[in-house]
Design a protein around this motif. Structure first.
Motif, short mmCIF file in Angstrom:
data_model
loop_
_atom_site.label_atom_id
_atom_site.label_comp_id
_atom_site.label_asym_id
_atom_site.label_seq_id
_atom_site.Cartn_x
_atom_site.Cartn_y
_atom_site.Cartn_z
N ILE A 45 0.86 -1.18 0.00
CA ILE A 45 0.00 0.00 0.00
C ILE A 45 0.90 1.23 0.00
N VAL A 46 0.74 2.08 -1.01
CA VAL A 46 1.56 3.29 -1.11
C VAL A 46 0.72 4.48 -0.65
N ASN A 47 1.23 5.19 0.32
CA ASN A 47 0.54 6.38 0.81
C ASN A 47 1.11 7.61 0.13
N CYS A 48 0.50 7.99 -0.96
CA CYS A 48 0.86 9.25 -1.59
C CYS A 48 -0.44 9.91 -2.03
N PRO A 49 -0.45 11.23 -2.15
CA PRO A 49 -1.70 11.98 -2.31
C PRO A 49 -2.59 11.54 -3.46
N TYR A 50 -2.04 11.18 -4.61
CA TYR A 50 -2.92 10.91 -5.75
C TYR A 50 -3.32 9.45 -5.89
N LEU A 51 -2.70 8.53 -5.14
CA LEU A 51 -3.08 7.13 -5.26
C LEU A 51 -4.22 6.73 -4.33
N ASN A 52 -4.26 7.30 -3.13
CA ASN A 52 -5.33 7.01 -2.16
C ASN A 52 -5.55 5.52 -1.96
N GLU A 53 -4.50 4.77 -1.72
CA GLU A 53 -4.63 3.33 -1.51
C GLU A 53 -4.87 3.04 -0.03
N SER A 54 -5.61 1.98 0.22
CA SER A 54 -5.85 1.57 1.60
C SER A 54 -5.85 0.05 1.68
N PRO A 55 -5.50 -0.50 2.84
CA PRO A 55 -5.54 -1.96 2.99
C PRO A 55 -6.92 -2.55 2.72
N ALA A 56 -7.96 -1.80 3.08
CA ALA A 56 -9.33 -2.29 2.84
C ALA A 56 -9.60 -2.45 1.35
N ASP A 57 -9.09 -1.52 0.54
CA ASP A 57 -9.27 -1.62 -0.91
C ASP A 57 -8.56 -2.87 -1.46
N TYR A 58 -7.35 -3.09 -0.97
CA TYR A 58 -6.61 -4.27 -1.44
C TYR A 58 -7.33 -5.55 -1.03
N ASP A 59 -7.84 -5.59 0.20
CA ASP A 59 -8.59 -6.77 0.67
C ASP A 59 -9.82 -7.01 -0.19
N ARG A 60 -10.46 -5.91 -0.63
CA ARG A 60 -11.63 -6.03 -1.50
C ARG A 60 -11.23 -6.66 -2.85
N TYR A 61 -10.12 -6.17 -3.42
CA TYR A 61 -9.61 -6.76 -4.66
C TYR A 61 -9.35 -8.24 -4.46
N ASP A 62 -8.68 -8.57 -3.37
CA ASP A 62 -8.31 -9.95 -3.08
C ASP A 62 -9.55 -10.84 -2.97
N SER A 63 -10.55 -10.35 -2.23
CA SER A 63 -11.75 -11.19 -2.04
C SER A 63 -12.53 -11.36 -3.35
N VAL A 64 -12.60 -10.32 -4.16
CA VAL A 64 -13.32 -10.43 -5.44
C VAL A 64 -12.61 -11.41 -6.37
N ILE A 65 -11.30 -11.28 -6.50
CA ILE A 65 -10.56 -12.17 -7.40
C ILE A 65 -10.58 -13.60 -6.89
N THR A 66 -10.38 -13.79 -5.59
CA THR A 66 -10.38 -15.13 -5.01
C THR A 66 -11.75 -15.78 -5.14
N SER A 67 -12.81 -15.02 -4.89
CA SER A 67 -14.15 -15.61 -5.01
C SER A 67 -14.48 -15.94 -6.46
N HIS A 68 -13.96 -15.17 -7.39
CA HIS A 68 -14.20 -15.45 -8.81
C HIS A 68 -13.44 -16.70 -9.26
N LEU A 69 -12.20 -16.84 -8.81
CA LEU A 69 -11.37 -17.97 -9.26
C LEU A 69 -11.67 -19.27 -8.51
N CYS A 70 -12.16 -19.18 -7.27
CA CYS A 70 -12.45 -20.37 -6.44
C CYS A 70 -11.27 -21.35 -6.39
N PRO A 71 -10.13 -20.94 -5.82
CA PRO A 71 -8.98 -21.85 -5.77
C PRO A 71 -9.26 -23.07 -4.89
N ASN A 72 -8.82 -24.26 -5.35
CA ASN A 72 -9.05 -25.52 -4.63
C ASN A 72 -7.79 -26.06 -3.98
N SER A 73 -6.63 -25.50 -4.31
CA SER A 73 -5.38 -26.01 -3.75
C SER A 73 -4.50 -24.84 -3.33
N GLN A 74 -3.42 -25.17 -2.64
CA GLN A 74 -2.51 -24.12 -2.19
C GLN A 74 -1.83 -23.45 -3.38
#
Length: 189
Positions: A45-74
């Protein structure tokens, strides 16, 4: 040309006074001084004025991609995480690119004559769609037609487009690898 003893002594005295930040907060803040687009940032997560990134946003990306792909193995899970990270970096790049374009449009609009019809277009930002929804190459083409902005001559724009291409290939390879792995694991079951 060798330095004189007097000049060398002055340089050493000055070096003792300008050693940079002392506190951990100051060191952390100054470590971000060179961030332009965040593509090579070490932090997730880069904290600079124009990116406005947050851990919550990254977690949202992660959950959307993971739920779409439905991984079955490590292995599938690791590829899904890598894909999330690549998509996150691509979004960061697009945000940086749009911020750069905004700055270029602002600079260009300041140079236009006061009564220019383009000046009104830039001020109202009366575009028929949302800029962030466009792929960078199409965005460049559209903006160059609107304001005669030559982004191909701009080194940062060229570099950002190059990084975007590289990320698009990486995402494509990761998806191919993920689905190949998934197909092989499903066949082995």
């Amino acid at each position: 040309m060798p330095l004189s003893a007097k000049k060398l002594a002055a340089l050493r005295r000055n070096a003792l006074r300008s050693t940079g930040p002392k506190t951990p907060e100051g060191k952390k803040k100054s470590s971000r001084n060179a961030i332009r687009h965040g593509f090579f940032a070490r932090d997730l997560i880069v904290n600079c004025p124009y990116l406005n990134e947050s851990p919550a946003d990254y977690d949202r990306y992660d959950s959307v991609i993971t739920s779409h792909l439905c991984p079955n193995s490590q292995a599938q899970e690791l590829l899904a995480k890598k894909l999330t990270f690549s998509v996150w970096r691509q979004q960061r790049l697009i945000t940086a690119f749009l911020s750069h374009i905004e700055a270029r449009v602002h600079i260009l609009s300041e140079k236009l004559p006061r009564n220019s019809p383009l000046k009104k277009t830039f001020k109202e930002a009366d575009l028929p769609f949302n800029l962030s929804s466009l792929p960078p190459r199409l965005l460049c083409r559209h903006l160059s037609h609107i304001g005669r902005i030559s982004l191909s001559d701009d080194p940062l724009s060229r570099r950002l487009l190059k990084y975007q291409k590289s990320l698009a290939r990486e995402i494509s390879r990761l998806l191919d690898l993920y689905y190949t792995l998934k197909k092989d694991e499903d066949r082995d079951r």
